[in-house]
Design an enzyme around this catalytic site. Sequence first.
Site, PDB file in Angstrom:
ATOM      1  N   HIS A  68      -3.973  24.507 -82.188  1.00  0.00           N
ATOM      2  CA  HIS A  68      -5.341  24.687 -82.681  1.00  0.00           C
ATOM      3  C   HIS A  68      -6.274  25.037 -81.543  1.00  0.00           C
ATOM      4  O   HIS A  68      -5.962  24.835 -80.368  1.00  0.00           O
ATOM      5  CB  HIS A  68      -5.830  23.453 -83.450  1.00  0.00           C
ATOM      6  CG  HIS A  68      -6.245  22.307 -82.595  1.00  0.00           C
ATOM      7  ND1 HIS A  68      -7.374  21.567 -82.853  1.00  0.00           N
ATOM      8  CD2 HIS A  68      -5.693  21.758 -81.486  1.00  0.00           C
ATOM      9  CE1 HIS A  68      -7.496  20.610 -81.948  1.00  0.00           C
ATOM     10  NE2 HIS A  68      -6.490  20.703 -81.109  1.00  0.00           N
ATOM     11  N   CYS A 122     -10.194  20.537 -76.875  1.00  0.00           N
ATOM     12  CA  CYS A 122      -9.178  19.497 -77.019  1.00  0.00           C
ATOM     13  C   CYS A 122      -8.304  19.464 -75.765  1.00  0.00           C
ATOM     14  O   CYS A 122      -8.078  20.499 -75.132  1.00  0.00           O
ATOM     15  CB  CYS A 122      -8.311  19.799 -78.246  1.00  0.00           C
ATOM     16  SG  CYS A 122      -7.009  18.576 -78.545  1.00  0.00           S
ATOM     17  N   GLN A 140      -6.550  14.115 -89.206  1.00  0.00           N
ATOM     18  CA  GLN A 140      -7.659  14.012 -90.146  1.00  0.00           C
ATOM     19  C   GLN A 140      -7.333  14.871 -91.369  1.00  0.00           C
ATOM     20  O   GLN A 140      -6.720  15.926 -91.257  1.00  0.00           O
ATOM     21  CB  GLN A 140      -8.950  14.480 -89.482  1.00  0.00           C
ATOM     22  CG  GLN A 140      -9.384  13.543 -88.354  1.00  0.00           C
ATOM     23  CD  GLN A 140     -10.578  14.066 -87.602  1.00  0.00           C
ATOM     24  OE1 GLN A 140     -11.568  14.480 -88.213  1.00  0.00           O
ATOM     25  NE2 GLN A 140     -10.509  14.051 -86.287  1.00  0.00           N
ATOM     26  N   SER A 163     -13.942  15.855 -85.701  1.00  0.00           N
ATOM     27  CA  SER A 163     -13.805  16.214 -84.290  1.00  0.00           C
ATOM     28  C   SER A 163     -14.560  17.483 -83.929  1.00  0.00           C
ATOM     29  O   SER A 163     -14.885  17.704 -82.768  1.00  0.00           O
ATOM     30  CB  SER A 163     -12.338  16.401 -83.927  1.00  0.00           C
ATOM     31  OG  SER A 163     -11.644  15.187 -84.086  1.00  0.00           O
ATOM     32  N   HIS A 166     -12.185  23.984 -86.169  1.00  0.00           N
ATOM     33  CA  HIS A 166     -10.885  24.404 -85.643  1.00  0.00           C
ATOM     34  C   HIS A 166     -10.430  25.730 -86.262  1.00  0.00           C
ATOM     35  O   HIS A 166     -10.740  26.026 -87.411  1.00  0.00           O
ATOM     36  CB  HIS A 166      -9.772  23.411 -86.054  1.00  0.00           C
ATOM     37  CG  HIS A 166     -10.081  21.977 -85.872  1.00  0.00           C
ATOM     38  ND1 HIS A 166      -9.503  21.208 -84.888  1.00  0.00           N
ATOM     39  CD2 HIS A 166     -10.882  21.127 -86.574  1.00  0.00           C
ATOM     40  CE1 HIS A 166      -9.928  19.959 -85.001  1.00  0.00           C
ATOM     41  NE2 HIS A 166     -10.778  19.896 -85.999  1.00  0.00           N
TER      42      HIS A 166
END
Length: 172
Positions: A68, A122, A140, A163, A166
Amino acid sequence: MPIDDWEVRMSISKGLPYFFNKQSKTSLWDKPPELTEEEAKHLPGYEHVLNVAQAAASSRPGQVRASHLLVKHKDSRRPSSWKENNITRTKEEAIEILRGYQTEINGSPDTFAKLASEHSDCSSHSNNGDLGWFGKGQMQKPFEDGTFALEVGKMSDVISTDSGVHLILRTG
């Protein structure tokens, strides 16, 4: 180019099949436009690559593998990253950034990996965005749903989680 010039190979780094032209020494992730689906199925290496992909999938039932590219925003669960201590961009700005990456990627796993390594918020950036194998309940929910809905080798549209936002590339 004649059909005899093409064969199907497996990318070791991506775990994805690609088409290789033996004459020009070029490779394509997508089926060469001059070949029909039926012709592609009869290329040398096709059966082997299919068997490898099926074996990998069956050895990890209920799991997927994905990479991702994450862009965080000020309302993210933790609005900081390895490259930015205090992220202040809005969610809309993060989506706009991701849309730019999406256009640049244009279906290329190599470009996805390059951009993830350079720009993802990330820690998986150090692995070109690769998150490894995971099953249901480990990510998630929007991320999990988005990944499981993708075919191997396909990229998602923008997916929003706590977060950030993505792009997901399913690799297994």
